[in-house]
Design a protein around this motif. Structure first.
Motif, PDB file in Angstrom:
ATOM      1  N   GLU A  45      71.734  16.455   6.162  1.00  0.00           N
ATOM      2  CA  GLU A  45      71.162  17.764   6.459  1.00  0.00           C
ATOM      3  C   GLU A  45      70.867  18.558   5.189  1.00  0.00           C
ATOM      4  O   GLU A  45      69.823  19.200   5.078  1.00  0.00           O
ATOM      5  CB  GLU A  45      72.090  18.559   7.372  1.00  0.00           C
ATOM      6  N   LEU A  46      71.780  18.524   4.229  1.00  0.00           N
ATOM      7  CA  LEU A  46      71.542  19.239   2.970  1.00  0.00           C
ATOM      8  C   LEU A  46      70.359  18.647   2.215  1.00  0.00           C
ATOM      9  O   LEU A  46      69.563  19.382   1.613  1.00  0.00           O
ATOM     10  CB  LEU A  46      72.804  19.237   2.109  1.00  0.00           C
ATOM     11  N   THR A  47      70.224  17.344   2.251  1.00  0.00           N
ATOM     12  CA  THR A  47      69.082  16.677   1.614  1.00  0.00           C
ATOM     13  C   THR A  47      67.782  17.086   2.296  1.00  0.00           C
ATOM     14  O   THR A  47      66.800  17.431   1.632  1.00  0.00           O
ATOM     15  CB  THR A  47      69.257  15.148   1.642  1.00  0.00           C
ATOM     16  N   ASN A  48      67.779  17.073   3.631  1.00  0.00           N
ATOM     17  CA  ASN A  48      66.576  17.486   4.367  1.00  0.00           C
ATOM     18  C   ASN A  48      66.225  18.938   4.073  1.00  0.00           C
ATOM     19  O   ASN A  48      65.056  19.290   3.919  1.00  0.00           O
ATOM     20  CB  ASN A  48      66.762  17.288   5.872  1.00  0.00           C
ATOM     21  N   SER A  49      67.230  19.791   3.988  1.00  0.00           N
ATOM     22  CA  SER A  49      67.002  21.200   3.698  1.00  0.00           C
ATOM     23  C   SER A  49      66.398  21.380   2.303  1.00  0.00           C
ATOM     24  O   SER A  49      65.451  22.155   2.116  1.00  0.00           O
ATOM     25  CB  SER A  49      68.320  21.974   3.813  1.00  0.00           C
ATOM     26  N   ALA A  50      66.946  20.670   1.336  1.00  0.00           N
ATOM     27  CA  ALA A  50      66.413  20.750  -0.032  1.00  0.00           C
ATOM     28  C   ALA A  50      64.975  20.249  -0.086  1.00  0.00           C
ATOM     29  O   ALA A  50      64.116  20.854  -0.742  1.00  0.00           O
ATOM     30  CB  ALA A  50      67.291  19.952  -0.993  1.00  0.00           C
ATOM     31  N   HIS A  51      64.682  19.155   0.616  1.00  0.00           N
ATOM     32  CA  HIS A  51      63.323  18.620   0.617  1.00  0.00           C
ATOM     33  C   HIS A  51      62.357  19.575   1.318  1.00  0.00           C
ATOM     34  O   HIS A  51      61.206  19.727   0.885  1.00  0.00           O
ATOM     35  CB  HIS A  51      63.288  17.244   1.261  1.00  0.00           C
ATOM     36  N   SER A  52      62.811  20.240   2.381  1.00  0.00           N
ATOM     37  CA  SER A  52      61.965  21.228   3.061  1.00  0.00           C
ATOM     38  C   SER A  52      61.654  22.391   2.138  1.00  0.00           C
ATOM     39  O   SER A  52      60.511  22.868   2.076  1.00  0.00           O
ATOM     40  CB  SER A  52      62.648  21.753   4.326  1.00  0.00           C
ATOM     41  N   SER A  53      62.648  22.863   1.407  1.00  0.00           N
ATOM     42  CA  SER A  53      62.435  23.962   0.461  1.00  0.00           C
ATOM     43  C   SER A  53      61.489  23.541  -0.661  1.00  0.00           C
ATOM     44  O   SER A  53      60.612  24.312  -1.065  1.00  0.00           O
ATOM     45  CB  SER A  53      63.770  24.425  -0.127  1.00  0.00           C
ATOM     46  N   ALA A  54      61.651  22.329  -1.153  1.00  0.00           N
ATOM     47  CA  ALA A  54      60.770  21.826  -2.206  1.00  0.00           C
ATOM     48  C   ALA A  54      59.335  21.707  -1.691  1.00  0.00           C
ATOM     49  O   ALA A  54      58.379  22.048  -2.406  1.00  0.00           O
ATOM     50  CB  ALA A  54      61.259  20.479  -2.728  1.00  0.00           C
ATOM     51  N   GLU A  95      55.604  38.974   5.682  1.00  0.00           N
ATOM     52  CA  GLU A  95      56.958  39.178   6.220  1.00  0.00           C
ATOM     53  C   GLU A  95      57.150  38.357   7.491  1.00  0.00           C
ATOM     54  O   GLU A  95      58.206  37.762   7.704  1.00  0.00           O
ATOM     55  CB  GLU A  95      57.203  40.669   6.490  1.00  0.00           C
ATOM     56  N   LEU A  96      56.124  38.292   8.334  1.00  0.00           N
ATOM     57  CA  LEU A  96      56.194  37.463   9.547  1.00  0.00           C
ATOM     58  C   LEU A  96      56.356  35.986   9.190  1.00  0.00           C
ATOM     59  O   LEU A  96      57.092  35.254   9.859  1.00  0.00           O
ATOM     60  CB  LEU A  96      54.954  37.667  10.412  1.00  0.00           C
ATOM     61  N   GLN A  97      55.678  35.555   8.127  1.00  0.00           N
ATOM     62  CA  GLN A  97      55.804  34.167   7.693  1.00  0.00           C
ATOM     63  C   GLN A  97      57.215  33.878   7.180  1.00  0.00           C
ATOM     64  O   GLN A  97      57.772  32.800   7.438  1.00  0.00           O
ATOM     65  CB  GLN A  97      54.754  33.846   6.634  1.00  0.00           C
ATOM     66  N   VAL A  98      57.799  34.828   6.460  1.00  0.00           N
ATOM     67  CA  VAL A  98      59.183  34.663   5.990  1.00  0.00           C
ATOM     68  C   VAL A  98      60.112  34.576   7.195  1.00  0.00           C
ATOM     69  O   VAL A  98      61.004  33.720   7.248  1.00  0.00           O
ATOM     70  CB  VAL A  98      59.595  35.824   5.053  1.00  0.00           C
ATOM     71  N   LEU A 109      62.630  31.579   8.350  1.00  0.00           N
ATOM     72  CA  LEU A 109      64.058  31.776   8.635  1.00  0.00           C
ATOM     73  C   LEU A 109      64.411  31.273  10.034  1.00  0.00           C
ATOM     74  O   LEU A 109      65.488  30.698  10.238  1.00  0.00           O
ATOM     75  CB  LEU A 109      64.444  33.245   8.465  1.00  0.00           C
ATOM     76  N   ARG A 110      63.517  31.458  11.008  1.00  0.00           N
ATOM     77  CA  ARG A 110      63.757  30.919  12.352  1.00  0.00           C
ATOM     78  C   ARG A 110      63.786  29.390  12.320  1.00  0.00           C
ATOM     79  O   ARG A 110      64.636  28.757  12.954  1.00  0.00           O
ATOM     80  CB  ARG A 110      62.693  31.416  13.338  1.00  0.00           C
ATOM     81  N   PHE A 111      62.868  28.801  11.553  1.00  0.00           N
ATOM     82  CA  PHE A 111      62.845  27.348  11.391  1.00  0.00           C
ATOM     83  C   PHE A 111      64.164  26.860  10.788  1.00  0.00           C
ATOM     84  O   PHE A 111      64.772  25.907  11.271  1.00  0.00           O
ATOM     85  CB  PHE A 111      61.659  26.942  10.504  1.00  0.00           C
ATOM     86  N   ALA A 112      64.623  27.550   9.728  1.00  0.00           N
ATOM     87  CA  ALA A 112      65.870  27.158   9.071  1.00  0.00           C
ATOM     88  C   ALA A 112      67.052  27.295  10.025  1.00  0.00           C
ATOM     89  O   ALA A 112      67.944  26.452  10.043  1.00  0.00           O
ATOM     90  CB  ALA A 112      66.092  27.997   7.811  1.00  0.00           C
ATOM     91  N   LYS A 113      67.072  28.342  10.828  1.00  0.00           N
ATOM     92  CA  LYS A 113      68.156  28.531  11.807  1.00  0.00           C
ATOM     93  C   LYS A 113      68.136  27.415  12.847  1.00  0.00           C
ATOM     94  O   LYS A 113      69.175  26.891  13.222  1.00  0.00           O
ATOM     95  CB  LYS A 113      68.059  29.885  12.485  1.00  0.00           C
ATOM     96  N   MET A 114      66.945  27.042  13.307  1.00  0.00           N
ATOM     97  CA  MET A 114      66.839  25.951  14.273  1.00  0.00           C
ATOM     98  C   MET A 114      67.424  24.662  13.686  1.00  0.00           C
ATOM     99  O   MET A 114      68.173  23.942  14.351  1.00  0.00           O
ATOM    100  CB  MET A 114      65.387  25.726  14.673  1.00  0.00           C
ATOM    101  N   LYS A 115      67.095  24.383  12.417  1.00  0.00           N
ATOM    102  CA  LYS A 115      67.624  23.177  11.771  1.00  0.00           C
ATOM    103  C   LYS A 115      69.140  23.255  11.625  1.00  0.00           C
ATOM    104  O   LYS A 115      69.847  22.274  11.832  1.00  0.00           O
ATOM    105  CB  LYS A 115      66.962  22.969  10.400  1.00  0.00           C
ATOM    106  N   ARG A 116      69.675  24.434  11.261  1.00  0.00           N
ATOM    107  CA  ARG A 116      71.126  24.607  11.154  1.00  0.00           C
ATOM    108  C   ARG A 116      71.788  24.381  12.505  1.00  0.00           C
ATOM    109  O   ARG A 116      72.816  23.705  12.601  1.00  0.00           O
ATOM    110  CB  ARG A 116      71.474  26.010  10.649  1.00  0.00           C
ATOM    111  N   ASP A 117      71.203  24.947  13.557  1.00  0.00           N
ATOM    112  CA  ASP A 117      71.762  24.778  14.901  1.00  0.00           C
ATOM    113  C   ASP A 117      71.786  23.311  15.310  1.00  0.00           C
ATOM    114  O   ASP A 117      72.753  22.844  15.922  1.00  0.00           O
ATOM    115  CB  ASP A 117      70.973  25.603  15.924  1.00  0.00           C
TER     116      ASP A 117
END
Length: 138
Positions: A97-106, A36-39, A43-51
């Protein structure tokens, strides 16, 4: 979050398949504190990227206001050109940004799959769950 299902290879003995079945049932339970801490870290990483991305959009709009709107009178063609340029810049920024997000998820999926395969497991992702509003809100 997407749901993972174990795929049982035919070469496994029935007792081992039963162990994997129990493991799959257990996976439906809440995550361990560590996972859960890793999740939450992801999510904090994803928020930082969104910001960061929101800041890029704000800067693009600020640039238009500060550098392209220095005159008091504009023709319709001037305004259309300014807005077209801003639109192109924002589209490019969002696409990047959407491309980077997709690549991070992959990459995250590849890391998880590799770790599972190293442990002798095979995972499959039910991508239909990615659109489930209830699961996304958890």
């Amino acid at each position: 979050f997407p749901e993972f299902h174990l795929i049982y290879p035919n070469r496994l003995s029935p007792p081992f398949c039963f162990i994997l079945y129990i493991f799959e049932l257990y996976m439906a339970e809440p995550l361990t504190d560590d996972h859960e801490l890793q999740v939450q870290a992801y999510l904090r990483f994803a928020k930082m990227k969104r910001d960061q991305h929101v800041k890029e959009v704000e800067l693009a709009v600020t640039d238009v206001k500060d550098y392209k709107l220095d005159e008091t009178m504009f023709t319709k063609d001037d305004v259309v050109d300014i807005l077209d340029n801003l639109n192109e810049e924002l589209q490019s920024s969002v696409e990047k940004e959407l491309t980077n997000s997709a690549h991070s998820s992959a990459l995250l999926l590849r890391l998880l799959f590799h770790q599972a395969e190293s442990g002798g497991l095979e995972l499959a992702v039910d991508t239909n769950k990615l659109e489930n509003e209830f699961l996304l809100s958890e």
